[in-house]
Write an enzyme that holds these catalytic residues in place. Structure first.
Site, PDB file in Angstrom:
ATOM      1  N   SER A 145       0.812  -1.218   0.000  1.00  0.00           N
ATOM      2  CA  SER A 145       0.000   0.000   0.000  1.00  0.00           C
ATOM      3  C   SER A 145       0.844   1.267   0.000  1.00  0.00           C
ATOM      4  CB  SER A 145      -0.951   0.000   1.201  1.00  0.00           C
ATOM      5  OG  SER A 145      -0.250  -0.186   2.412  1.00  0.00           O
ATOM      6  N   ASP A 393      -2.698   5.143  12.250  1.00  0.00           N
ATOM      7  CA  ASP A 393      -1.846   4.860  11.089  1.00  0.00           C
ATOM      8  C   ASP A 393      -0.639   5.788  11.097  1.00  0.00           C
ATOM      9  OD1 ASP A 393      -0.651   4.378   8.677  1.00  0.00           O
ATOM     10  OD2 ASP A 393      -2.466   4.564   7.475  1.00  0.00           O
ATOM     11  N   HIS A 396       1.493   4.940   6.658  1.00  0.00           N
ATOM     12  CA  HIS A 396       1.213   5.613   5.390  1.00  0.00           C
ATOM     13  C   HIS A 396       1.398   7.117   5.543  1.00  0.00           C
ATOM     14  CE1 HIS A 396      -1.084   1.775   5.205  1.00  0.00           C
ATOM     15  NE2 HIS A 396      -0.516   1.740   4.003  1.00  0.00           N
TER      16      HIS A 396
END
Length: 417
Positions: A145, A393, A396
């Site tokens: 990702s 998170d 990312h």
């Protein structure tokens, strides 16, 4: 966000809903608009190329100020009052995991920094220059990702110049075509780079248990490499998950499988061998690939106050200064082994008949360890996943944000070849 407000746009296939900001009326003077941009935490719509721009295009300098080659991977973050260079209104395809504005990240100052290499300048990506350079060519982003995060950043940066036509040849392959330039961007979902299969949805760590075939590049992407001029490979975050490791079809060990009589070979071994297999597929040894291969190094996670699944978070509001934080532990080992495997693959590619493959390292790790302020934290979409609880998170990157520097680097690298 002052007087500006956010409204939702219609979701599209494989794209999250975007947020749109109010547009500053045309009657407002450029001086007032520039002042607002410099002081507000809101995002503004950006001018196109043919209008008077508040963001003058930079002078391109690819050498040190003494005329020597520029090491773009060593430097520091400096203020960038001209940012952001796109918004979640001008780029409608930002994935919900990265759309920090839409999900209410309170301090948007993280967008107003740029990477300054030592002794030279790294200009912001000029979308028209990039598209002119890529005319008639194709590029693929291969990995997990974070590879998708990288691709999304590029697509957004190019929206000032052109909008692509997307298509989905498969659930693991997305294509963006720029018809005016005959240029194609592809993204391949290959979190381990090599062939893999899930054998337990839960597993010993509640993140699944996987079979990894460490000497078999995943055909999801490897079967297509002959058709690309550039391939950017990056993967590391999935290698922490429990896995059974195979070579030449034979079980050679595992990582955190907790099974008797199976040697724990560690995630370092798994990543090394998978990276080796991927780079071998790009070395030109089998005659398929004849372009430029780029290996991007590990992205450091930035959890503080606990581990990723134990209330760890990333709440900084500005970058670290150089030396305040360093790459350590397994992430340092990941970076070292990636660069070792890259050096070996580059040597092998040079020895291949014709030496037609060009291999380039993209060593972003030390730049990104300083940007704990630029992760989504809790300000992102929260899509439930079976057997997996979502946490803050700090892996990312928000878009727009620090990750856009990867594409500044990419343009520098590709235009220097």
């Amino acid at each position: 966000m002052g007087s500006l407000h956010i409204s939702s746009l219609t979701a599209r296939k494989h794209c999250c809903c975007s947020s749109r900001c109010c547009i500053v009326p045309a009657a407002v003077s450029l001086l007032l608009l520039a002042a607002a941009l410099a002081t507000s935490n809101a995002y503004f719509a950006l001018p196109d190329r043919h209008r008077l721009s508040l963001f003058p295009r930079p002078f391109f300098s690819y050498h040190t100020r003494r005329g020597e080659p520029c090491d773009i991977f060593t430097g520091d973050w400096v203020p960038d009052p001209d940012a952001p260079h796109y918004t979640n209104a001008t780029c409608k395809g930002i994935h919900e995991h990265y759309d920090c504005m839409r999900y209410g990240k309170p301090d948007l100052g993280f967008v107003r920094w740029r990477w300054q290499p030592d002794g030279c300048d790294l200009p912001r990506l000029d979308p028209w220059r990039f598209l002119d350079l890529m005319r008639g060519k194709s590029i693929a982003f291969v990995g997990d990702s974070l590879a998708r995060n990288h691709k999304d950043s590029l697509i957004c940066l190019l929206t000032r110049a052109a909008e692509p036509t997307p298509s989905w040849p498969s659930s693991k392959h997305t294509v963006y075509h720029y018809g005016q330039y005959n240029f194609t961007v592809s993204n391949f979902w290959a979190p381990y780079l090599v062939r893999h299969e899930q054998i337990d949805e839960d597993g010993p760590a509640h993140t699944g248990l996987w079979n990894l075939y460490l000497d078999e590049p995943d055909d999801v992407w490897a079967a297509h490499v002959a058709g690309f001029d550039y391939v950017v490979v990056s993967a590391s975050s999935w290698f922490y998950r429990p896995s059974m490791l195979y070579e030449t079809g034979r079980l050679v060990g595992c990582h955190y499988c907790l099974l008797p009589n199976v040697s724990d070979l560690t995630p370092r071994y798994a990543l090394r061998m998978a990276t080796r297999a991927a780079l071998r597929a790009l070395s030109g040894a089998d005659g398929r690939f004849r372009g430029t291969a780029v290996l991007r190094t590990v992205d450091p996670s930035q959890y503080e106050g606990g581990e990723w699944n134990k209330d760890g978070n990333c709440v900084r509001t500005r970058p670290y200064r150089r030396g305040e934080k360093r790459v350590q532990g397994i992430e340092l080992h990941f970076r070292e082994l990636q660069l070792e495997e890259f050096a070996a693959a580059k040597k092998a590619a040079a020895a291949t008949e014709g030496g037609k493959v060009r291999m380039m390292p993209m060593d972003t790790t030390e730049a990104m360890i300083l940007r704990a302020d630029a992760h989504p934290s809790k300000f992102r979409g929260w899509t439930p996943e079976k057997h997996f609880t979502l946490h803050n998170d700090c892996v990312h990157w928000c878009l727009p944000g620090a990750i856009d520097t990867w594409n500044d680097m990419l343009l520098h690298m590709l235009s220097s070849t």
